[in-house]
Scaffold this motif. Structure first.
Motif, PDB file in Angstrom:
ATOM      1  N   THR A 239      -6.207   6.811  -5.516  1.00 58.73           N
ATOM      2  CA  THR A 239      -6.291   7.680  -5.823  1.00 58.73           C
ATOM      3  C   THR A 239      -5.432   8.271  -6.660  1.00 58.73           C
ATOM      4  N   GLY A 240      -4.555   9.140  -6.826  1.00 55.83           N
ATOM      5  CA  GLY A 240      -3.996  10.073  -7.663  1.00 55.83           C
ATOM      6  C   GLY A 240      -3.384   9.789  -8.585  1.00 55.83           C
ATOM      7  N   ASP A 241      -2.269  10.087  -9.187  1.00 57.91           N
ATOM      8  CA  ASP A 241      -1.757   9.487 -10.634  1.00 57.91           C
ATOM      9  C   ASP A 241      -0.499   9.214 -11.262  1.00 57.91           C
ATOM     10  N   HIS A 242      -0.071   8.251  -9.567  1.00 57.80           N
ATOM     11  CA  HIS A 242       1.096   8.026  -9.875  1.00 57.80           C
ATOM     12  C   HIS A 242       0.878   6.795  -8.619  1.00 57.80           C
ATOM     13  N   TYR A 243       1.856   5.846  -8.642  1.00 64.33           N
ATOM     14  CA  TYR A 243       2.758   4.597  -7.773  1.00 64.33           C
ATOM     15  C   TYR A 243       3.360   5.845  -6.500  1.00 64.33           C
ATOM     16  N   SER A 244       2.487   6.019  -5.132  1.00 64.82           N
ATOM     17  CA  SER A 244       2.702   6.381  -4.497  1.00 64.82           C
ATOM     18  C   SER A 244       2.952   5.575  -3.580  1.00 64.82           C
TER      19      SER A 244
END
Length: 460
Positions: A306-311
């Motif tokens: 999920t998400g829009d960046h490297y977490s």
């Protein structure tokens, strides 16, 4: 003599029918009555034996008496008694369901009992991480100082503060859970300076200000929050230094020694940094550590897939970490569980989304999004693995903010509760939920939970 007299008197009026008994007969009758009520004589040994026997009788009598009565009662119904027994069992089951109805109303799918019965083995709380939920490991196993009781006390204080927020509808921004988390952490640490990277309309700035009314704030954001005032509610802080608009400089490009000197900060461990800029979180940790900062909060710690960046969650999703890694076999238990949970939770991710062609573990999700979503670089698994080791070498504390309350209380459907820590206010505790004032809030404010995380970092 009194008895003889009474009989004589009574017989006077009935002299034609009955003959009065003689004194000898009357005495004999009395002796028979008395002897029938008198217990037989016993010696001391017999008394002890009788007492022992009586105690045994008392232990077995109720059960024998009960079974005898039940048997006699059922025989009255003849061949109908099996039907009566079945009907009684059905009524008992219905009563049990009504009595335990809170299991269907007040207990969410995250509840261990409910989930184990409905979802299978992934339902148990002890299996938190069975679906691949990673916990970034710290160097020394340290944890935060605050407890669940501190969080509950904080909630009680924060709810009336949150109700005064200037931006009531903070769509695409922080909801209640993360607003509370940021406020609580800032209030607990009491930093000398607070820095935020990514401000949007200024809600996070307002939250920091409520936590520390006199502490200076540095806000770094491409668009100045005052620009949003033309279209609706926004917040601009008077005691805030903005690197925004035409003065915008990215966090990693700021001369922090110069800025710290300007604000009179000599101890960088007294600075709190809040990242809500949707950048590569490994890059941000390295930049903060290079500048000498130690206390970081990442608002969007997106789960794997999920998400829009490297977490951080994605970075720590490794099979050697407890709860890390995931299976890409389409016939596996994990594939079945993920598919089932996707029907209930909007952000649940199934195998098709996680894995690449040919059931490759490191597939289509192996990208590092960065630079405000302008770059999207594919990295090999080897590099991803190395990134996890780099993060571990810098972490002193890793703490994910729990959801404020369970899904049955907040009615949220976005995040999967099996992919989050146990909530502060657990499902079924509606009384506490109400006492804290959470029932006064609109349900929509609970739908923005993305595993906010607090870190303490130090040199490798």
């Amino acid at each position: 003599m009194l008895v003889t007299h009474s009989h004589t008197t009574a017989s006077t009026s009935n002299s034609k029918t009955h003959r009065p008994p003689s004194p000898t007969q009357t005495t004999t009758m009395l002796e028979r009555v008395v002897s029938s009520r008198r217990a037989p004589p016993q010696n001391d040994d017999d008394d002890d034996a009788a007492t022992a026997d009586e105690s045994k009788t008392k232990k077995h009598l109720p059960f024998s008496f009960f079974t005898t009565r039940v048997t006699n009662y059922l025989t009255r119904f003849g061949p109908l008694w099996p039907c009566v027994a079945a009907l009684s069992l059905v009524l008992l089951l219905i009563f049990s369901l009504i009595f335990h109805s809170r299991s269907f109303v007040c207990v969410s799918p995250h509840d261990p009992v409910y989930r184990s019965g409905f979802f299978g083995f992934d339902a148990l709380e002890s299996d938190f991480g069975a679906l691949g939920v990673p916990w970034c490991r710290s160097k020394h196993g340290k944890t935060v100082e605050w407890t669940s009781k501190d969080l509950i006390k904080g909630l009680e204080a924060f709810v009336p503060i949150y109700e005064t927020r200037p931006i009531k509808n903070n769509m695409f921004g922080m909801g209640f859970d993360h607003s509370f988390g940021l406020w609580f952490i800032a209030r607990w640490l009491k930093p000398d300076l607070m820095i935020e990277s990514g401000a949007f309309k200024g809600h996070s700035t307002w939250v920091l200000r409520q936590a520390m009314p006199e502490t200076p704030i540095i806000s770094i954001t491409p668009r100045h929050p005052e620009k949003y005032l033309k279209k609706g509610p926004a917040y601009v802080d008077e005691n805030c230094t903005y690197f925004a608009g035409k003065d915008f400089v990215d966090f990693g490009s700021i001369d922090w020694k110069k800025v710290m000197k300007k604000h009179g900060i000599t101890n960088l461990s007294r600075v709190l940094i809040f990242f809500d800029d949707h950048q590569n979180e490994l890059k941000r940790i390295q930049q903060a550590l290079a500048a000498g900062f130690r206390h970081l909060v990442f608002e969007d710690n997106y789960d794997t897939g999920t998400g829009d960046h490297y977490s951080l969650r994605q970075i720590c999703d490794q099979s050697y970490i407890r709860g890390g890694g995931h299976s890409c076999y389409k016939d596996s238990d994990e594939a079945r569980i993920r598919s089932k949970r996707k029907k209930f939770w909007e952000k649940a991710v199934d195998i098709e989304e996680l894995c690449g062609p040919g059931e490759a573990w490191w597939g289509v999700r192996g990208y590092v999004r960065d630079n405000f979503n302008h770059s999207n670089k594919l990295i090999p698994y080897e590099e991803h693995f190395q990134n996890s080791r780099i993060v571990e070498s810098m972490l002193d504390v890793y703490w994910e903010l729990p959801p404020v309350a369970g899904p049955s209380l907040t009615h949220q459907t976005r995040y999967d509760p099996a992919r989050a820590p146990p909530p502060i206010v657990e499902d079924g505790r509606y009384g506490l939920f109400q006492r804290l004032g959470l029932t006064r809030l609109d349900r929509s404010v609970f739908n923005g939970y993305t595993q906010m995380v607090y870190l303490q970092i130090s040199r490798q």
